[in-house]
Motif scaffolding. Structure first.
Motif, PDB file in Angstrom:
ATOM      1  N   VAL A   1      44.642  27.133  32.532  1.00 26.56           N
ATOM      2  CA  VAL A   1      43.581  26.752  33.471  1.00 26.56           C
ATOM      3  C   VAL A   1      42.680  25.750  32.763  1.00 26.56           C
ATOM      4  O   VAL A   1      42.166  26.036  31.668  1.00 26.56           O
ATOM      5  CB  VAL A   1      42.763  27.965  33.945  1.00 26.56           C
ATOM      6  CG1 VAL A   1      41.570  27.508  34.792  1.00 26.56           C
ATOM      7  CG2 VAL A   1      43.629  28.920  34.747  1.00 26.56           C
ATOM      8  N   VAL A   2      42.511  24.589  33.368  1.00 28.11           N
ATOM      9  CA  VAL A   2      41.629  23.556  32.825  1.00 28.11           C
ATOM     10  C   VAL A   2      40.403  23.476  33.716  1.00 28.11           C
ATOM     11  O   VAL A   2      40.519  23.355  34.952  1.00 28.11           O
ATOM     12  CB  VAL A   2      42.349  22.188  32.766  1.00 28.11           C
ATOM     13  CG1 VAL A   2      41.382  21.096  32.290  1.00 28.11           C
ATOM     14  CG2 VAL A   2      43.557  22.265  31.840  1.00 28.11           C
TER      15      VAL A   2
ATOM     16  N   LEU B   1      36.668  22.972  44.828  1.00 30.09           N
ATOM     17  CA  LEU B   1      35.479  23.709  45.244  1.00 30.09           C
ATOM     18  C   LEU B   1      35.484  25.130  44.672  1.00 30.09           C
ATOM     19  O   LEU B   1      35.353  26.119  45.391  1.00 30.09           O
ATOM     20  CB  LEU B   1      35.378  23.734  46.774  1.00 30.09           C
ATOM     21  CG  LEU B   1      35.052  22.375  47.422  1.00 30.09           C
ATOM     22  CD1 LEU B   1      35.283  22.421  48.923  1.00 30.09           C
ATOM     23  CD2 LEU B   1      33.604  21.973  47.118  1.00 30.09           C
ATOM     24  N   ALA B   2      35.660  25.206  43.368  1.00 29.33           N
ATOM     25  CA  ALA B   2      35.675  26.505  42.686  1.00 29.33           C
ATOM     26  C   ALA B   2      35.090  26.341  41.287  1.00 29.33           C
ATOM     27  O   ALA B   2      35.341  25.339  40.619  1.00 29.33           O
ATOM     28  CB  ALA B   2      37.101  27.054  42.612  1.00 29.33           C
ATOM     29  N   ALA B   3      34.327  27.330  40.856  1.00 23.73           N
ATOM     30  CA  ALA B   3      33.684  27.282  39.546  1.00 23.73           C
ATOM     31  C   ALA B   3      33.858  28.625  38.845  1.00 23.73           C
ATOM     32  O   ALA B   3      33.882  29.674  39.499  1.00 23.73           O
ATOM     33  CB  ALA B   3      32.197  26.961  39.686  1.00 23.73           C
ATOM     34  N   PRO B   4      33.984  28.620  37.518  1.00 18.20           N
ATOM     35  CA  PRO B   4      34.182  29.880  36.794  1.00 18.20           C
ATOM     36  C   PRO B   4      32.942  30.767  36.849  1.00 18.20           C
ATOM     37  O   PRO B   4      31.819  30.307  36.690  1.00 18.20           O
ATOM     38  CB  PRO B   4      34.488  29.414  35.371  1.00 18.20           C
ATOM     39  CG  PRO B   4      33.824  28.078  35.257  1.00 18.20           C
ATOM     40  CD  PRO B   4      33.947  27.459  36.608  1.00 18.20           C
ATOM     41  N   GLU B   5      33.176  32.058  37.084  1.00 20.37           N
ATOM     42  CA  GLU B   5      32.095  33.046  37.053  1.00 20.37           C
ATOM     43  C   GLU B   5      32.151  33.868  35.777  1.00 20.37           C
ATOM     44  O   GLU B   5      31.119  34.269  35.231  1.00 20.37           O
ATOM     45  CB  GLU B   5      32.207  33.972  38.268  1.00 20.37           C
ATOM     46  CG  GLU B   5      31.118  35.019  38.333  1.00 20.37           C
ATOM     47  CD  GLU B   5      31.323  36.003  39.473  1.00 20.37           C
ATOM     48  OE1 GLU B   5      30.320  36.560  39.958  1.00 20.37           O
ATOM     49  OE2 GLU B   5      32.486  36.227  39.873  1.00 20.37           O
ATOM     50  N   ALA B   6      33.381  34.113  35.281  1.00 25.28           N
ATOM     51  CA  ALA B   6      33.550  34.882  34.050  1.00 25.28           C
ATOM     52  C   ALA B   6      34.979  34.709  33.552  1.00 25.28           C
ATOM     53  O   ALA B   6      35.898  34.421  34.329  1.00 25.28           O
ATOM     54  CB  ALA B   6      33.263  36.358  34.286  1.00 25.28           C
ATOM     55  N   PHE B   7      35.134  34.861  32.230  1.00 20.90           N
ATOM     56  CA  PHE B   7      36.470  34.888  31.637  1.00 20.90           C
ATOM     57  C   PHE B   7      36.840  36.344  31.389  1.00 20.90           C
ATOM     58  O   PHE B   7      36.012  37.136  30.895  1.00 20.90           O
ATOM     59  CB  PHE B   7      36.487  34.100  30.330  1.00 20.90           C
ATOM     60  CG  PHE B   7      36.158  32.645  30.517  1.00 20.90           C
ATOM     61  CD1 PHE B   7      36.942  31.832  31.324  1.00 20.90           C
ATOM     62  CD2 PHE B   7      35.051  32.084  29.884  1.00 20.90           C
ATOM     63  CE1 PHE B   7      36.634  30.491  31.508  1.00 20.90           C
ATOM     64  CE2 PHE B   7      34.744  30.741  30.053  1.00 20.90           C
ATOM     65  CZ  PHE B   7      35.536  29.942  30.875  1.00 20.90           C
ATOM     66  N   LEU B   8      38.053  36.712  31.721  1.00 15.72           N
ATOM     67  CA  LEU B   8      38.492  38.095  31.652  1.00 15.72           C
ATOM     68  C   LEU B   8      39.464  38.285  30.502  1.00 15.72           C
ATOM     69  O   LEU B   8      40.229  37.374  30.167  1.00 15.72           O
ATOM     70  CB  LEU B   8      39.162  38.496  32.966  1.00 15.72           C
ATOM     71  CG  LEU B   8      38.392  38.180  34.251  1.00 15.72           C
ATOM     72  CD1 LEU B   8      39.209  38.565  35.482  1.00 15.72           C
ATOM     73  CD2 LEU B   8      37.034  38.890  34.258  1.00 15.72           C
TER      74      LEU B   8
ATOM     75  N   ASN C   1      42.837  36.578  29.636  1.00 16.50           N
ATOM     76  CA  ASN C   1      44.003  36.751  30.509  1.00 16.50           C
ATOM     77  C   ASN C   1      43.724  36.352  31.950  1.00 16.50           C
ATOM     78  O   ASN C   1      44.580  36.485  32.821  1.00 16.50           O
ATOM     79  CB  ASN C   1      44.530  38.190  30.447  1.00 16.50           C
ATOM     80  CG  ASN C   1      43.496  39.219  30.883  1.00 16.50           C
ATOM     81  OD1 ASN C   1      42.634  38.956  31.726  1.00 16.50           O
ATOM     82  ND2 ASN C   1      43.566  40.409  30.301  1.00 16.50           N
ATOM     83  N   GLY C   2      42.504  35.853  32.194  1.00 18.77           N
ATOM     84  CA  GLY C   2      42.199  35.405  33.542  1.00 18.77           C
ATOM     85  C   GLY C   2      40.836  34.743  33.631  1.00 18.77           C
ATOM     86  O   GLY C   2      39.983  34.911  32.753  1.00 18.77           O
ATOM     87  N   VAL C   3      40.653  34.018  34.712  1.00 20.42           N
ATOM     88  CA  VAL C   3      39.368  33.383  35.019  1.00 20.42           C
ATOM     89  C   VAL C   3      38.934  33.868  36.392  1.00 20.42           C
ATOM     90  O   VAL C   3      39.653  33.673  37.382  1.00 20.42           O
ATOM     91  CB  VAL C   3      39.472  31.842  35.030  1.00 20.42           C
ATOM     92  CG1 VAL C   3      38.114  31.222  35.362  1.00 20.42           C
ATOM     93  CG2 VAL C   3      39.989  31.322  33.698  1.00 20.42           C
TER      94      VAL C   3
ATOM     95  N   GLU D   1      45.102  33.878  36.875  1.00 26.99           N
ATOM     96  CA  GLU D   1      45.660  34.372  35.619  1.00 26.99           C
ATOM     97  C   GLU D   1      45.728  33.232  34.611  1.00 26.99           C
ATOM     98  O   GLU D   1      46.057  32.098  34.965  1.00 26.99           O
ATOM     99  CB  GLU D   1      47.051  34.955  35.854  1.00 26.99           C
ATOM    100  CG  GLU D   1      47.051  36.200  36.734  1.00 26.99           C
ATOM    101  CD  GLU D   1      48.443  36.764  36.924  1.00 26.99           C
ATOM    102  OE1 GLU D   1      49.415  35.976  36.867  1.00 26.99           O
ATOM    103  OE2 GLU D   1      48.571  37.984  37.127  1.00 26.99           O
ATOM    104  N   ALA D   2      45.415  33.525  33.357  1.00 26.73           N
ATOM    105  CA  ALA D   2      45.375  32.461  32.341  1.00 26.73           C
ATOM    106  C   ALA D   2      45.603  33.036  30.950  1.00 26.73           C
ATOM    107  O   ALA D   2      45.037  34.067  30.594  1.00 26.73           O
ATOM    108  CB  ALA D   2      44.033  31.739  32.384  1.00 26.73           C
TER     109      ALA D   2
END
Length: 482
Positions: free
Chosen positions: A294-295, A348-355, A361-363, A392-393
């Motif tokens: 995911v970039v 039209l999407a922005a990261p809220e947290a890295f999991l 393993n996900g954004v 998933e990332a």
């Protein structure tokens, strides 16, 4: 008007042949093949030779585009190269990486009804022909001048200034912390946009011209470094063209997880592999093979990262950007190329947290919507309530742009003035900094920008430095004569 011009009414726009997406996913070679002479002449003949050439107006270098298009259409390629290189120090680079769709081609007067002239492709054709025919020669000075100039940074601004000043006869020394010239062009831009032999070839020409390079030589106080005070004592003038390298951060929970990397680190490792250099075991995490990537970002650097990931064999690649396609800052042509190669876009999407637990393993992202324009005129974004989703990332690349490093602190130069954005402060409409005889240009003054703007700054700063040294010499002579 030459009979062979104004052919846009009968000839459609044609780009050079593009390698198939399946083929170019397998390597880092440039994706466009070269124009044949006949096709270059045909495409150049589409130019309308308009009275007000908006292509030139919107080129930061003011390139005389209609002139060299006409000469190309008439198969007068050596003259076309002379006109092209008269205003552009590195036409072979700009023809490859300039966002022509936002500059010259995007403002071509025939663009609305007939599609623009393929200016960038013709510029590349002219310059590559000139190299092939041996027309490109180092501009050696007519006479040698005793004054020496120190240039900090071997990126486009520093190199453009060095070439101009050396052509005038000054003794030019270029200092750079990297082991190759080019700045972000060498380690930040992938080879599928700018093959590195192009920079190596220019490096050889500049050394033939008499420019002295001090590579792997940072400015500062560390081991192997040279201080700015030393450079000021050694050289008549100094030009600071360090660029901006400090990556912007995204402040959300989980930002410290493993597998979350900066774009500059990811691209540098990839480009070093292209030079057959092993980045080292510790950089193995900077490879996308078999990973879900995911970039985050929507500029040209983000496009470089997603397309590099594809070529490294990623399992999947998604670009997460908080605005839509129309409002992204990067080249739309780059987006189209990325989509052809298999990149998915989450607009039209922005990261809220890295999991993840230890490693990402996900954004978790939030959907956004465009709102009213902000103070800059650009539409602001706002969160859509209860819209979170997860991508998933295994590898997250942050491509959010660059800010300047704190040079006054790093170099121990408290008198080196900066703006509120941290860029070096120069006199209005000029390039001299708060330190007498020290000039600056390129991204370290204007902020992260385009290569073509850096070239313009380097050329104009060189002219100002030349006048400054002439005035100083004249004043010294007047004092000696009293």
């Amino acid at each position: 008007m030459a009979e062979r011009m104004l052919q846009f009414v009968s000839l459609p726009q044609e780009m050079p042949d593009k390698r198939a997406a399946a083929e170019r996913r397998q390597d880092f070679g440039e994706i466009y093949r070269a124009f044949a002479v006949e096709r270059a002449e045909q495409q150049a003949s589409r130019c309308s030779q308009c009275g007000v050439p908006f292509c030139s107006v919107h080129c930061p270098l003011g390139n005389n585009i209609p002139d060299w298009l006409k000469l190309t259409a008439e198969n007068r390629l050596e003259e076309a190269y002379q006109i092209s290189s008269a205003t552009n120090t590195f036409p072979e680079i700009c023809g490859r990486i300039c966002p022509q769709d936002r500059l010259c081609e995007g403002n071509c007067v025939i663009e609305k009804g007939f599609e623009s002239v393929t200016i960038g492709a013709v510029e590349k054709f002219i310059t590559e022909t000139a190299f092939e025919k041996g027309w490109v020669q180092p501009r050696k000075p007519m006479r040698e001048l005793p004054q020496s100039v120190g240039i900090v940074g071997a990126g486009p601004a520093g190199l453009a200034a060095a070439e101009q000043l050396r052509a005038l006869g000054y003794q030019v020394h270029v200092y750079d912390r990297h082991d190759r010239i080019g700045g972000l062009m060498v380690y930040g831009i992938p080879s599928f946009k700018l093959e590195k032999h192009v920079l190596d070839r220019r490096h050889e020409l500049m050394e033939e011209q008499g420019i002295v390079f001090h590579l792997s030589t940072p400015v500062g106080d560390g081991e192997g470094a040279v201080s700015l005070d030393t450079l000021r004592q050694k050289h008549e003038t100094v030009f600071l063209a360090t660029g901006v390298y400090r990556s912007r951060e995204v402040q959300v929970p989980g930002a410290g997880l493993g597998g979350i990397v900066q774009a500059i680190d990811f691209l540098t490792a990839s480009n070093k592999r292209g030079y057959h250099e092993d980045p080292g075991e510790e950089d193995a995490h900077l490879h996308a093979r078999d990973k879900r990537v995911v970039v985050i970002g929507g500029g040209d650097t983000a496009m470089d990262c997603v397309r590099t990931s594809i070529r490294q064999g990623a399992k999947s690649v998604t670009c997460l950007y908080r605005r839509d396609r129309v409002n992204m800052p990067g080249s739309l042509q780059e987006v189209a190329n990325a989509e052809e190669e298999g990149v998915e876009f989450a607009w039209l999407a922005a990261p809220e947290a890295f999991l993840g637990d230890g490693n990402v393993n996900g954004v978790r992202a939030l959907k956004m919507r465009l709102s009213l324009p902000d103070a800059t005129g650009r539409q602001s974004v706002e969160i859509v309530p209860e819209s979170s989703f997860v991508l998933e990332a295994d590898l997250v690349v942050k491509a959010l742009g660059f800010d300047p490093e704190n040079l006054p602190e790093q170099w121990g130069q408290p008198d080196l003035a900066v703006t509120k954005w941290g860029t070096l402060k120069v006199r209005p409409g000029a390039f001299e900094t708060s330190l007498p005889g020290v000039f600056a240009g390129g991204d370290i003054v204007r902020g992260a920008s385009l290569v073509v703007w850096a070239i313009r700054d380097g050329r104009e700063a060189a002219a100002e430095m030349h006048q400054w040294m002439k005035a100083k010499t004249k004043a010294e002579q007047a004092v000696a004569a009293e």
